[in-house]
Design a protein around this motif. Structure first.
Motif, mmCIF file in Angstrom:
data_model
loop_
_atom_site.group_PDB
_atom_site.id
_atom_site.type_symbol
_atom_site.label_atom_id
_atom_site.label_comp_id
_atom_site.label_asym_id
_atom_site.label_seq_id
_atom_site.Cartn_x
_atom_site.Cartn_y
_atom_site.Cartn_z
ATOM 1 N N LEU A 29 0.818 -1.216 0.000
ATOM 2 C CA LEU A 29 0.000 0.000 0.000
ATOM 3 C C LEU A 29 0.853 1.267 0.000
ATOM 4 N N GLU A 30 2.032 1.168 0.539
ATOM 5 C CA GLU A 30 2.893 2.355 0.556
ATOM 6 C C GLU A 30 3.716 2.491 -0.718
ATOM 7 N N VAL A 31 4.203 1.361 -1.231
ATOM 8 C CA VAL A 31 5.176 1.439 -2.329
ATOM 9 C C VAL A 31 4.516 1.474 -3.705
ATOM 10 N N VAL A 32 3.464 0.697 -3.883
ATOM 11 C CA VAL A 32 2.838 0.644 -5.212
ATOM 12 C C VAL A 32 2.398 2.029 -5.713
ATOM 13 N N PRO A 33 1.775 2.853 -4.860
ATOM 14 C CA PRO A 33 1.406 4.181 -5.370
ATOM 15 C C PRO A 33 2.614 5.025 -5.778
ATOM 16 N N LEU A 34 3.736 4.852 -5.080
ATOM 17 C CA LEU A 34 4.940 5.589 -5.472
ATOM 18 C C LEU A 34 5.395 5.182 -6.868
ATOM 19 N N VAL A 35 5.420 3.870 -7.089
ATOM 20 C CA VAL A 35 5.854 3.381 -8.400
ATOM 21 C C VAL A 35 4.881 3.849 -9.472
ATOM 22 N N MET A 36 3.603 3.756 -9.139
ATOM 23 C CA MET A 36 2.581 4.128 -10.112
ATOM 24 C C MET A 36 2.689 5.587 -10.498
ATOM 25 N N ARG A 37 3.028 6.397 -9.528
ATOM 26 C CA ARG A 37 3.153 7.817 -9.809
ATOM 27 C C ARG A 37 4.232 8.086 -10.855
ATOM 28 N N VAL A 38 5.357 7.384 -10.717
ATOM 29 C CA VAL A 38 6.442 7.560 -11.684
ATOM 30 C C VAL A 38 6.031 7.012 -13.049
ATOM 31 N N ILE A 39 5.392 5.857 -13.048
ATOM 32 C CA ILE A 39 4.934 5.279 -14.318
ATOM 33 C C ILE A 39 4.025 6.268 -15.037
ATOM 34 N N ARG A 40 3.080 6.820 -14.284
ATOM 35 C CA ARG A 40 2.114 7.734 -14.901
ATOM 36 C C ARG A 40 2.821 8.966 -15.487
ATOM 37 N N PHE A 46 4.644 8.078 -18.658
ATOM 38 C CA PHE A 46 3.679 7.862 -19.737
ATOM 39 C C PHE A 46 3.282 9.186 -20.359
ATOM 40 N N THR A 60 8.403 4.070 -21.380
ATOM 41 C CA THR A 60 8.273 3.893 -19.939
ATOM 42 C C THR A 60 9.093 2.704 -19.453
ATOM 43 N N LEU A 113 12.071 2.665 -16.716
ATOM 44 C CA LEU A 113 12.044 1.804 -15.529
ATOM 45 C C LEU A 113 13.280 0.913 -15.476
ATOM 46 N N ALA A 141 11.555 -4.591 -15.571
ATOM 47 C CA ALA A 141 10.765 -3.404 -15.915
ATOM 48 C C ALA A 141 9.427 -3.814 -16.532
ATOM 49 N N VAL A 174 2.098 -3.550 -11.634
ATOM 50 C CA VAL A 174 1.812 -2.425 -10.733
ATOM 51 C C VAL A 174 0.480 -1.735 -11.055
ATOM 52 N N MET A 230 -2.592 -1.282 -8.498
ATOM 53 C CA MET A 230 -3.048 0.083 -8.205
ATOM 54 C C MET A 230 -4.536 0.218 -8.464
ATOM 55 N N ILE A 289 -6.305 -1.132 -5.476
ATOM 56 C CA ILE A 289 -6.142 -0.212 -4.349
ATOM 57 C C ILE A 289 -7.079 0.974 -4.498
ATOM 58 N N LEU A 302 -6.265 -5.811 1.316
ATOM 59 C CA LEU A 302 -5.052 -6.338 0.683
ATOM 60 C C LEU A 302 -4.508 -7.535 1.454
ATOM 61 N N MET A 322 9.287 -4.870 -2.269
ATOM 62 C CA MET A 322 8.808 -3.514 -1.974
ATOM 63 C C MET A 322 9.902 -2.694 -1.313
ATOM 64 N N PHE A 333 11.955 4.860 -5.906
ATOM 65 C CA PHE A 333 10.816 5.645 -6.354
ATOM 66 C C PHE A 333 10.386 6.694 -5.334
#
Lengths: 147, 147
Positions: A13-24, A27, A112, A116, B9, B16, B20, B23, B116, B135, B142
């Motif tokens: 819950l803490e790390v996935v949103p961080l990664v997702m933010r960078v992915i987004r 993109f 992307t 990564l 990657a 991810v 997300m 979540i 989760l 994680m 990230f």
DNA sequence: TATTGTTATACTCTATAACTATA
DNA sequence: TATAGTTATAGAGTATAACAATA
């Protein structure tokens, strides 16, 4: 042991949103700045469901029909997708990607992924192997719910 | 080996967003349906940066000042946050969460985490340990980019 | 009648431009 | 003058309601 699940959940819950933010942000930057996120997700869905109907895409993306109709208008106007009436059932729309739509999807994805890969290169080989195993474990659990 | 980074990657890029998506839908459902995603992210930021100014939040969330001003209006009106003029510099706004704002954040977080944890419980203990390690490896990479 | 999609219309969220208050 | 924030206004994106075409 339940507490390991709890700890695992907390980490995810803490790390996935961080990664997702960078992915987004990647993109957007290198992929397809002219597309909204829902439009991009629509391209992705259509690439895996050739000839899907408007209703099918709307359900997947989570939009009402009029909104999806407008979104598709935008894709068709700019030549990312094609909308035809189905020969079998003339009420249905048959949606497919154009070559441009496919190319946009590919290039955004590739940009992307390359980004990564560079970031992940800073880790040890062992860490990368661990991440691959983790993703493989997570995938089936979360695939079901994402259609 | 570069190709392991590439594979890693690719896995991250595919899995991810799936996680997300779940979540996000849980957050909406059980957490705080009355808050938009940017509003929720704002609560999160304020919980970690007590007394932040409007500009600081705007930069983190990625909104222009007038948009953030309106967003904060919504939080203040509904008693999720408090907006005071700073005593030092009377141009600045000092933003803090109310008890309600904190409670909303906690409960949304907890609901999602519990969900989760249940899902992760279907995996083996070894898989969960692998995910935790993954994680922990991903987090520092990230975190930098997410302020 | 039921289903698929579109048109009409309104609301929310965001941005840019112009403004106010403070430094 | 420069900075922090608000007000005025306009453009996307979304929803609900009413409609048209097809089954």
């Amino acid at each position: 042991m339940q507490s390991i699940s709890e700890q695992c959940a907390r980490e995810v819950l803490e790390v996935v949103p961080l990664v997702m933010r960078v992915i987004r942000s990647q993109f957007r930057k290198y992929g397809a700045p002219e597309l909204s996120v829902p439009q991009f997700r629509t391209l992705h869905f259509l690439s895996q469901h050739r000839g899907a109907s408007l209703s099918e895409v709307a359900e997947y993306i989570g939009l009402m029909l009029p909104s999806m109709s407008a979104l598709i208008d935008g894709l068709v106007t700019r030549n990312f997708a094609v909308r035809r009436t189905s020969p079998n059932d003339r009420r249905r729309m048959t949606l497919t990607l154009t070559e441009r739509g496919q190319a946009t999807l590919r290039s955004a994805r590739k940009a992307t992924q390359t980004y990564l890969a560079e970031e992940l290169n800073r880790l040890t080989q062992a860490d990368r192997a661990t991440i691959i195993k983790a993703m493989q474990a997570l995938r089936p659990i979360f695939t079901e719910k994402a259609t």
